[in-house]
Design a protein around this motif. Sequence first.
Motif, short mmCIF file in Angstrom:
data_model
loop_
_atom_site.label_atom_id
_atom_site.label_comp_id
_atom_site.label_asym_id
_atom_site.label_seq_id
_atom_site.Cartn_x
_atom_site.Cartn_y
_atom_site.Cartn_z
N ILE A 1 13.73 -2.53 -8.27
CA ILE A 1 14.49 -3.77 -8.75
C ILE A 1 14.07 -5.32 -7.94
CG2 ILE A 1 16.65 -5.29 -8.84
CD1 ILE A 1 18.04 -2.24 -9.37
N PHE A 2 14.22 -4.87 -6.28
CA PHE A 2 13.62 -6.04 -5.68
C PHE A 2 12.56 -6.28 -5.70
CE2 PHE A 2 18.17 -4.68 -3.75
CZ PHE A 2 18.81 -6.05 -4.26
N SER A 3 11.43 -5.60 -5.84
CA SER A 3 9.91 -5.83 -5.84
C SER A 3 9.60 -6.11 -7.11
CB SER A 3 9.18 -4.62 -5.27
OG SER A 3 9.41 -3.48 -6.24
N GLY A 4 9.90 -5.88 -8.35
CA GLY A 4 9.76 -5.95 -9.48
C GLY A 4 8.32 -5.22 -9.79
N PHE B 1 2.09 -3.04 -0.66
CA PHE B 1 3.02 -3.36 0.51
C PHE B 1 3.22 -2.00 1.58
CE2 PHE B 1 4.08 -6.45 -2.67
CZ PHE B 1 3.79 -7.67 -2.19
N PRO B 2 2.34 -1.55 1.80
CA PRO B 2 2.52 -0.22 2.82
C PRO B 2 3.14 -0.51 3.88
CG PRO B 2 0.28 -1.04 3.17
CD PRO B 2 0.83 -1.75 1.65
N GLN B 3 3.75 -1.64 4.30
CA GLN B 3 4.61 -2.05 5.69
C GLN B 3 5.71 -1.92 5.23
OE1 GLN B 3 2.55 -4.12 3.58
NE2 GLN B 3 3.33 -6.19 4.08
N PHE B 4 6.01 -1.92 3.90
CA PHE B 4 7.65 -1.82 3.39
C PHE B 4 8.23 -0.71 2.92
CE2 PHE B 4 6.89 -6.82 2.50
CZ PHE B 4 7.17 -7.04 3.84
N TRP B 5 6.96 0.03 2.22
CA TRP B 5 7.31 1.29 1.46
C TRP B 5 7.26 2.68 2.16
CZ3 TRP B 5 9.53 2.90 -3.08
CH2 TRP B 5 9.22 4.20 -3.38
N LYS B 6 8.07 3.40 2.01
CA LYS B 6 8.20 4.58 2.75
C LYS B 6 8.19 5.74 1.70
CE LYS B 6 10.09 3.64 7.37
NZ LYS B 6 8.87 3.76 7.87
N PHE C 1 14.61 -7.96 -12.91
CA PHE C 1 14.65 -9.32 -12.28
C PHE C 1 13.99 -10.27 -13.37
CE2 PHE C 1 16.75 -9.21 -8.16
CZ PHE C 1 16.98 -10.53 -7.88
N LYS C 2 12.92 -9.92 -13.36
CA LYS C 2 12.21 -11.02 -14.37
C LYS C 2 12.63 -11.31 -15.75
CE LYS C 2 7.37 -11.68 -16.22
NZ LYS C 2 6.07 -11.42 -16.14
N GLU C 3 12.84 -10.27 -16.26
CA GLU C 3 13.44 -10.27 -17.93
C GLU C 3 15.02 -10.58 -17.92
OE1 GLU C 3 11.47 -10.03 -20.58
OE2 GLU C 3 9.64 -9.53 -19.09
N LEU D 1 11.99 -8.53 -2.11
CA LEU D 1 12.59 -9.62 -3.21
C LEU D 1 11.72 -10.96 -2.86
CD1 LEU D 1 14.59 -10.20 -5.24
CD2 LEU D 1 16.23 -10.69 -3.54
N ASN D 2 11.44 -11.20 -1.60
CA ASN D 2 10.75 -12.53 -1.23
C ASN D 2 9.28 -12.34 -1.75
OD1 ASN D 2 10.30 -14.87 0.18
ND2 ASN D 2 9.12 -13.81 1.89
N THR D 3 8.60 -11.19 -1.85
CA THR D 3 7.51 -11.23 -2.58
C THR D 3 7.41 -11.21 -4.16
OG1 THR D 3 7.30 -8.58 -3.03
CG2 THR D 3 6.46 -9.53 -0.75
N GLN D 4 8.38 -10.85 -4.77
CA GLN D 4 8.67 -11.05 -5.89
C GLN D 4 8.72 -12.53 -6.38
OE1 GLN D 4 10.87 -9.33 -10.10
NE2 GLN D 4 11.70 -8.61 -8.09
N PHE D 5 9.76 -13.10 -5.57
CA PHE D 5 9.91 -14.73 -5.79
C PHE D 5 8.50 -15.56 -6.00
CE2 PHE D 5 14.43 -14.45 -4.51
CZ PHE D 5 15.12 -14.05 -5.88
N LYS D 6 7.98 -15.16 -4.68
CA LYS D 6 6.51 -15.97 -4.64
C LYS D 6 5.54 -15.40 -5.80
CE LYS D 6 6.52 -16.07 0.30
NZ LYS D 6 5.88 -15.26 1.47
#
Length: 515
Positions: A275-278, A288-293, A215-217, A309-314
């Motif tokens: 990909i989405f978290s970067g 982000f333990p609330q999102f990861w399993k 995403f970043k690159e 994705l939202n966390t990566q954009f921020k």
Amino acid sequence: MNNINILWVDDEIDLLKPHILFLEKKNYKVTTCQSGMEALEIIDEKPFDIVFLDENMPGLTGLETLSEIKEKKANLPIVMITKSEEEYIMEEAIGSKIADYLIKPVNPNQILLSLKKNLDLSRLVSEKTTSDYQQEFRKIAMDMAMVNSFEGWAEMYQRLIYWEIQLEDIEDIGMTEILESQKIEANQQFGKFIEKNYPKWFDGDKGPIMSHTLFKEKIIPELGDQPTILIVIDNLRYDQWKVFEPIISTYFKKQKEISYYSILPTATQYARNAIFSGLMPSDMNKLFPQFWKNDTDEGGKNLHEADFLNTQFKRLGLRDLKWEYHKITNLKSGKKLVDNFKSLKNNDLSVIVYNFVDMLSHSKTEMEVVKELASNDKAYRSLTLSWFKNSPLLEMIQQAQLGGFKLLITTDHGTINVKTPTKVIGDRDTSLNLRYKTGRSLTYEDRDVMAVKDPKAVHLPSINMSSSFIFAKDDKFLAYPNNFNHYVSYYKNTYQHGGISLEEMIIPFVVMSPK
């Protein structure tokens, strides 16, 4: 070339006697007639391999005769010959699916070339392809021994896929088997390369573009003055992209294409979340333990891609970016997005995750009918191509072109046809995937896997203090000794992902602009 029957239709056939003698000397059999009506009668009585048809004749014109012949013999090649260079005649003839278009006066060599193009093409292409690959085979074999970089392996894999697709259309089993042996050898060498180099790729700038840096690159730099669509087709291999590409190229022109590397494990919950978290999985787990399993946790493992994705954009300072995320897991949700596609024009970026190829590979394991339809890589490519041609995804791409969108296409990982079982033993908390395992006290065949005793070394989470990871190499799959034979017969020759192979790790990222 013998026994080729030609029908030549021209109201001035006598003037063509030298051409006919020329062809007969080369063992072609030529039947002549002077009108369209006569041609239609002869075609009913006798089989022909090709027709040369004059356009300008009294009575039925060439175009009218062409139409009548096509109704009777839809697959009979017809070469239109005309004095006229008028564009509408060319367009109408081409629209009627003529095999070739020649303008008078024609010379014998033009006729001969047209015959070879239409009747000998498959044989000539087959011979040329075989000859070219025989030369390339030696070069690939020498180059393979020298490859020692991630760029070199991406290029090697692309070369092998190029030849695999070239050889697909020729009936030379020997050549196909030789190429298959080269792919096996390449995967064995690639496994050694990954085992030696993969852990080093996380130090500074030594590694390739990978899932967590894509995403970043590569994606963010493409965002700008036009609405952009990112389509992530789950489980799409490089060879499947290559058979989709000509269809998409009808609507979009390619600006860039790179091969990037999926992280390990090459499995959706790891690679696509990266990909989405970067971020690498260990960081997702920590931040982000609330999102990861983890593998042993209950519930869906990819339910928070939009949140990631939202966390990566921020993190990248893109708080003002207008974006949407859509996941398509069935035909109904695909059609619904097609119907609402115009609304995406208001976004800077629309992300569409399309799950079909992943569903196909899983259903190949579950359903005997799909096993039959996708018994090898050629059939697997054919099946995915057939789906794509009739899918809402293609409709989305057509709509994207009409809307003037920039199009980015990628995937999270590929998949490999597994053929060779290797025994593994773990406790009841060991993960279930056939291409990788994580757990405590794993017992396995050293030569068949890449073992990572310390998951932190490759930025993976540890489920507990003593857990490790193993990744199957080349076409191996991990099977438990209990009920071994049943397990092997069920999973052998199915498409799996999670391990180390060119097919799983080296995947496409493509940038296209509307035509």
